[in-house]
Structure formats: C-alpha cells, structure tokens
Design a protein around this motif. Structure first.
Motif, short mmCIF file in Angstrom:
data_model
loop_
_atom_site.label_atom_id
_atom_site.label_comp_id
_atom_site.label_asym_id
_atom_site.label_seq_id
_atom_site.Cartn_x
_atom_site.Cartn_y
_atom_site.Cartn_z
N GLY A 76 1.06 -1.39 -0.11
CA GLY A 76 -0.02 -0.12 0.06
C GLY A 76 0.89 1.27 -0.05
N ASN A 77 2.25 1.21 -0.07
CA ASN A 77 3.16 2.57 -0.07
C ASN A 77 2.70 3.25 -1.69
OD1 ASN A 77 4.12 2.18 2.30
ND2 ASN A 77 5.47 0.57 1.45
N THR A 78 2.74 2.49 -2.73
CA THR A 78 2.46 2.88 -3.91
C THR A 78 1.21 2.36 -4.59
OG1 THR A 78 4.26 1.43 -4.94
CG2 THR A 78 4.76 3.82 -4.10
N TRP A 79 0.53 3.05 -5.46
CA TRP A 79 -0.58 2.23 -6.15
C TRP A 79 -0.45 2.51 -7.60
CZ3 TRP A 79 -4.20 -0.82 -3.59
CH2 TRP A 79 -4.06 -0.60 -2.20
N ASN A 80 -0.97 1.51 -8.09
CA ASN A 80 -0.99 1.63 -9.84
C ASN A 80 -2.42 1.51 -10.28
OD1 ASN A 80 1.96 1.42 -10.37
ND2 ASN A 80 1.50 0.10 -8.84
#
Length: 230
Positions: A76-80
């Motif tokens: 959940g630190n980065t989302w695409n």
C-alpha cells in the motif's frame, strides 16, 4: 485456493475511504454489506513459471465511473491504476481496491508465490576422490528452493582435446541433492570437470571447472590418503 490464488480480505489502514466502496471476493459471505462491490480475481498461471504472472479482476456489478481499480505490490505504499489485468514480476502479496484518484477503499489481496527467476544454487566446488591412472569420482551439492531441480549435467574433457563428454541426471523437483559422477577406463592426463544445474522452469547455473590429474603420482596420493593403518 492454490499456489497463486490465495485471496484474502484486507483493510487499507493507511488510507481513508470517504465513501469509496469496498470490494470483496464474490465467494465471500461474511462481513459484506449491500454497498460493497463483488469482484472475481485470479492469477492466470498458477504453475511454476519464470515469466511474469498476470492477475485478472472482473467487477461483477455496475459501479460509478468515478472509481478505478488500483493495485499495490508494496503493502500500500504506492498504487497503480489498471483496467482488468496487470502483471506481477516477483512473488509477494498484491493488494487490490477501488479508488477515486484520491482516496482508497477496502479491498482484497492475492498472494503470488509461483514465480521462479532464480537459478539453482551450487553449494560448493566439485570434489574429487578415488583417483587412479584411469578413473575418478566427482561429487557436487545443488539446491533450488523454488520450483525444484529438474536435472544436472556433468561435463568433462581432457585438456588439449576438443571432445567433451556430457552425462545428464534427471531429477524430480528435489530442493536439495548431492550427485556423484564415477568415470573409468580413461587415459592418463588432466581433465576439466564441471556441471550445469537446471530447475523445473529452465533457469540454469553452471559451476566453475575443476581439474583432476590422472597419473601415478595422483593415484599414489589418493591411495595414501584412503588406506587404513595397520
């Protein structure tokens, strides 16, 4: 469930939902409300592979166009943002949820654990023993902690000659093994010995070459090293 299809509910505790609908696996029955959105999620390949794995997700009901699907491979630190599928290049837990571009709803996760892009590990140098003027034994240890070992191939050639002898040993997915080569009826001289280890998805590792000398001196040294005291 299977190697690449373990689906679990997750809560994006680092995000605020602010009305973004929760998605859930269509087969889940507990903790589901009428406002939640059912989805079907699966990995297209659940067998061991050296390729990326495609994850597909189908939304089973109509949703507002303001929402998009998003996935994260780093907790959940980065989302695409994605439409119906995306590729995963390494093993791990993948989170999937809905987003309106700013906030993220509760979602589901799928665990991918069937990607093997790592070659077998050769534990140490080849060891040789029982050397005579015409024979030797060689031994090697190999491990593969993912898809497992499919084969090892022994190679050797006499120094100064172009011909190479190969002998393949088929394996059955072992994670660890020690294999031995016994050669006889050779001529005196210096030989190079090495192996190639291959796992079940085709990843290969070749060992360093080691030399073994077949002559009277080497045979005498081996004899002295292995004889029992009287």
């Amino acid at each position: 469930t299977d190697n690449a299809g373990n689906v679990n509910s997750i809560s994006n505790v680092e995000k605020t939902t602010k009305g973004v609908p929760k998605i859930y696996d269509q087969y889940e029955t507990e903790g589901v409300s009428s406002e939640d959105i059912a989805v079907n999620i699966n990995a297209t390949n659940t067998n061991w592979t050296s390729d990326d794995v495609t994850v597909e997700i189908n939304i089973m009901e109509t949703i507002n166009d303001v929402y998009s699907l998003a996935y994260s491979t780093d907790n959940g630190n980065t989302w695409n943002i994605f439409n119906n599928s995306f590729n995963v290049y390494e093993n791990g837990n993948v989170l999937v949820c809905l987003t309106d571009g700013e906030d993220y709803g509760e979602g589901i996760s799928i665990n991918i654990e069937n990607i093997d892009k790592t070659a077998p590990e050769i534990s140490a140098d080849i060891t040789t023993k029982d050397i005579t003027t015409k024979s030797f034994k060689a031994q090697i240890g190999i491990t593969d902690t993912q898809s497992g070992l499919m084969s090892i191939t022994w190679h050797y050639n006499k120094v100064g000659e172009s011909s190479e002898v190969t002998k393949e040993i088929e394996l059955n997915g072992e994670r660890e093994t020690t294999e031995e080569l016994v050669e006889d009826e050779l001529t005196e001289g210096t030989y190079n010995i090495w192996i190639t280890a291959k796992d079940k998805v085709g990843n290969k590792k070749t060992s360093e070459k080691v030399e073994v000398v077949l002559n009277q001196v080497a045979a005498a040294e081996t004899s002295d090293a292995t004889c029992e005291p009287t």
